[in-house]
Design an enzyme around this catalytic site. Sequence first.
Site, PDB file in Angstrom:
ATOM      1  N   CYS A 168       0.731   1.010  -9.841  1.00 16.85           N
ATOM      2  CA  CYS A 168       0.974   0.678  -8.453  1.00 16.85           C
ATOM      3  C   CYS A 168      -0.955  -0.435  -7.964  1.00 16.85           C
ATOM      4  O   CYS A 168      -1.868  -0.056  -8.421  1.00 16.85           O
ATOM      5  CB  CYS A 168       0.761   1.399  -7.148  1.00 16.85           C
ATOM      6  SG  CYS A 168       0.382   0.088  -5.280  1.00 16.85           S
ATOM      7  N   GLY A 204       0.833  -1.287   0.347  1.00 14.20           N
ATOM      8  CA  GLY A 204       0.221  -0.783  -0.069  1.00 14.20           C
ATOM      9  C   GLY A 204       0.876   1.256   0.295  1.00 14.20           C
ATOM     10  O   GLY A 204       0.502   2.350   0.804  1.00 14.20           O
ATOM     11  N   GLY A 255      14.032  -7.250  -8.007  1.00 16.89           N
ATOM     12  CA  GLY A 255      13.178  -6.943  -7.346  1.00 16.89           C
ATOM     13  C   GLY A 255      13.196  -7.754  -6.640  1.00 16.89           C
ATOM     14  O   GLY A 255      14.477  -7.464  -5.685  1.00 16.89           O
ATOM     15  N   THR A 256      12.301  -8.046  -6.560  1.00 20.17           N
ATOM     16  CA  THR A 256      11.960  -9.774  -5.787  1.00 20.17           C
ATOM     17  C   THR A 256      13.524 -10.650  -4.858  1.00 20.17           C
ATOM     18  O   THR A 256      13.171 -10.753  -4.164  1.00 20.17           O
ATOM     19  CB  THR A 256      10.746 -10.688  -6.395  1.00 20.17           C
ATOM     20  OG1 THR A 256      10.347  -9.936  -6.347  1.00 20.17           O
ATOM     21  CG2 THR A 256      10.297 -12.134  -5.071  1.00 20.17           C
ATOM     22  N   LYS A 295       6.147   3.816 -15.482  1.00 23.14           N
ATOM     23  CA  LYS A 295       6.146   2.428 -15.171  1.00 23.14           C
ATOM     24  C   LYS A 295       4.790   1.933 -14.962  1.00 23.14           C
ATOM     25  O   LYS A 295       3.890   2.317 -14.686  1.00 23.14           O
ATOM     26  CB  LYS A 295       6.324   2.358 -13.577  1.00 23.14           C
ATOM     27  CG  LYS A 295       7.194   0.976 -13.088  1.00 23.14           C
ATOM     28  CD  LYS A 295       7.547   0.571 -11.880  1.00 23.14           C
ATOM     29  CE  LYS A 295       7.708  -1.125 -11.869  1.00 23.14           C
ATOM     30  NZ  LYS A 295       8.739  -1.234 -10.688  1.00 23.14           N
ATOM     31  N   ASN A 328       5.246   5.936 -11.168  1.00 24.45           N
ATOM     32  CA  ASN A 328       4.166   5.396 -10.758  1.00 24.45           C
ATOM     33  C   ASN A 328       3.030   4.969 -11.101  1.00 24.45           C
ATOM     34  O   ASN A 328       1.896   5.003 -10.199  1.00 24.45           O
ATOM     35  CB  ASN A 328       4.617   4.148  -8.624  1.00 24.45           C
ATOM     36  CG  ASN A 328       4.096   2.928  -8.996  1.00 24.45           C
ATOM     37  OD1 ASN A 328       3.484   2.383 -10.022  1.00 24.45           O
ATOM     38  ND2 ASN A 328       4.432   2.425  -7.547  1.00 24.45           N
TER      39      ASN A 328
HETATM   40  C1  FMN Z   1       7.207  -5.426  -2.010  1.00 21.81           C
HETATM   41  C2  FMN Z   1       7.330  -4.946  -3.190  1.00 21.81           C
HETATM   42  C3  FMN Z   1       6.935  -3.346  -3.248  1.00 21.81           C
HETATM   43  C4  FMN Z   1       6.887  -2.428  -4.766  1.00 21.81           C
HETATM   44  N1  FMN Z   1       6.674  -1.342  -4.382  1.00 21.81           N
HETATM   45  C5  FMN Z   1       7.284  -0.571  -5.129  1.00 21.81           C
HETATM   46  C6  FMN Z   1       7.335   0.727  -5.307  1.00 21.81           C
HETATM   47  O1  FMN Z   1       7.042   0.785  -4.802  1.00 21.81           O
HETATM   48  N2  FMN Z   1       7.072   1.900  -6.241  1.00 21.81           N
HETATM   49  C7  FMN Z   1       7.431   0.581  -7.453  1.00 21.81           C
HETATM   50  O2  FMN Z   1       6.869   1.156  -8.900  1.00 21.81           O
HETATM   51  N3  FMN Z   1       7.090  -0.426  -7.978  1.00 21.81           N
HETATM   52  C8  FMN Z   1       7.192  -1.672  -6.829  1.00 21.81           C
HETATM   53  N4  FMN Z   1       6.553  -3.079  -6.574  1.00 21.81           N
HETATM   54  C9  FMN Z   1       7.182  -3.141  -7.954  1.00 21.81           C
HETATM   55  C10 FMN Z   1       9.164  -4.427  -8.049  1.00 21.81           C
HETATM   56  O3  FMN Z   1       9.485  -2.542  -8.459  1.00 21.81           O
HETATM   57  C11 FMN Z   1       8.698  -4.425  -9.736  1.00 21.81           C
HETATM   58  O4  FMN Z   1       8.078  -4.085 -11.093  1.00 21.81           O
HETATM   59  C12 FMN Z   1       8.096  -5.778  -9.583  1.00 21.81           C
HETATM   60  O5  FMN Z   1       8.278  -5.918  -7.829  1.00 21.81           O
HETATM   61  C13 FMN Z   1       8.471  -6.937 -10.639  1.00 21.81           C
HETATM   62  O6  FMN Z   1       9.719  -7.132 -10.574  1.00 21.81           O
HETATM   63  P1  FMN Z   1      10.555  -8.679  -9.735  1.00 21.81           P
HETATM   64  O7  FMN Z   1       9.445  -9.385  -9.985  1.00 21.81           O
HETATM   65  O8  FMN Z   1      11.569  -8.515  -9.868  1.00 21.81           O
HETATM   66  O9  FMN Z   1      10.078  -8.158  -7.969  1.00 21.81           O
HETATM   67  C14 FMN Z   1       7.142  -3.507  -5.233  1.00 21.81           C
HETATM   68  C15 FMN Z   1       7.396  -5.224  -5.998  1.00 21.81           C
HETATM   69  C16 FMN Z   1       7.741  -5.646  -4.362  1.00 21.81           C
HETATM   70  C17 FMN Z   1       7.602  -7.415  -4.105  1.00 21.81           C
END
Ligand code: FMN
Length: 305
Positions: A131, A74, A266-267, A165, A128
């Site tokens: 979201c 959130g 990311g993850t 994004k 972003n």
């Molecule tokens: C816990 C968590 C928090 C995230 N917070 C944001 C955020 O604040 N802003 C954003 O643009 N993306 C956010 N993301 C998305 C990541 O930047 C990324 O785009 C997404 O997780 C896909 O990549 P991944 O599979 O390598 O994690 C978040 C992802 C996770 C898992």
Amino acid sequence: MASDGLNTALGPIHLRSPLVAASGTVGSVWEWSEVADVEVYGAAVAKSVAPVAWPGRPAPRLAPTGPGMLNGIGIQNPGIETWVETMRPLLGQLAVPVWGSAVGANPEEFGLVAKGLVTAGIEVVEINLSCPNLEDGRMFALDADRSREVVEAVVASGDVIVGAKLSPNAEQIVAVAEACLAGGADFLTLTNTALGFGINVEDRRPLLSCGVGGYSGPGLKPLSLRCVYEVAAAIPGAPIIGCGGVTTGRDVIEYLLAGASAVGLGTVHFAEPRAGARILSELKSEMRRLGVRDVAELIGAVKPW
Ligand SMILES: Cc1cc2nc3c(=O)[nH]c(=O)nc-3n(C[C@H](O)[C@H](O)[C@H](O)COP(=O)(O)O)c2cc1C
């Protein structure tokens, strides 16, 4: 440290490495920089920030599921004023370029946050638009016109390089990408998390307190790659950061071949905060094995059947 053959251009930005730490997975960048080899990244994107502080959702807001993870944080954040006060003195001390990430409820709010980020010394702002768990449940990135309005507001907010994004849930991803570029975006980040859901069969409750959240990690890769591939094919030369499910150097190559010029991690940082160094070293050995001397040779080089 990245080396020759790994530099890449993302629109007007020169990156020393194609790896970009994805927003929300490396905190404000500062804490993470104490444990990670930040110099292997071309840039690191700080957690999204809103005009005022948001407490985020109650727990549980992170849950592993299958080959990935659900989150419903959130957008917990301190609000732009506090962010600027805290981060302004720190940005110059980091060994990696830090980009900001703006979120808001309407174009004006996004513009306000971007203005604040610029006053802190931020030169690149990722918007972003995607979201999946904002309070009012609206996602700009599903609508080309609304996305363009937000991009235009951020572009008008000051002298800043702007990235949009987007969401893997946008079926018409090309139309949204075109609208963002027409609105003045310098690059696209493809993608954020996908909408996802899970249930704990013991207590029969959703895995996340907010119910539906964002799915990330290895299971997301084919969905995000679809977006990169379709956008790169429809808009040749579009500057793209591919992001979703990357855990290996081979994954990075797949995104580059699909048309990305840089690749988000990311993850993978949650289990392995130092993943960037391993992935960059794997990328280099895979490039050697494939006889590739420069990442530029890979970008968009997917072949048709
Ligand atoms: C816990 C968590 C928090 C995230 N917070 C944001 C955020 O604040 N802003 C954003 O643009 N993306 C956010 N993301 C998305 C990541 O930047 C990324 O785009 C997404 O997780 C896909 O990549 P991944 O599979 O390598 O994690 C978040 C992802 C996770 C898992």
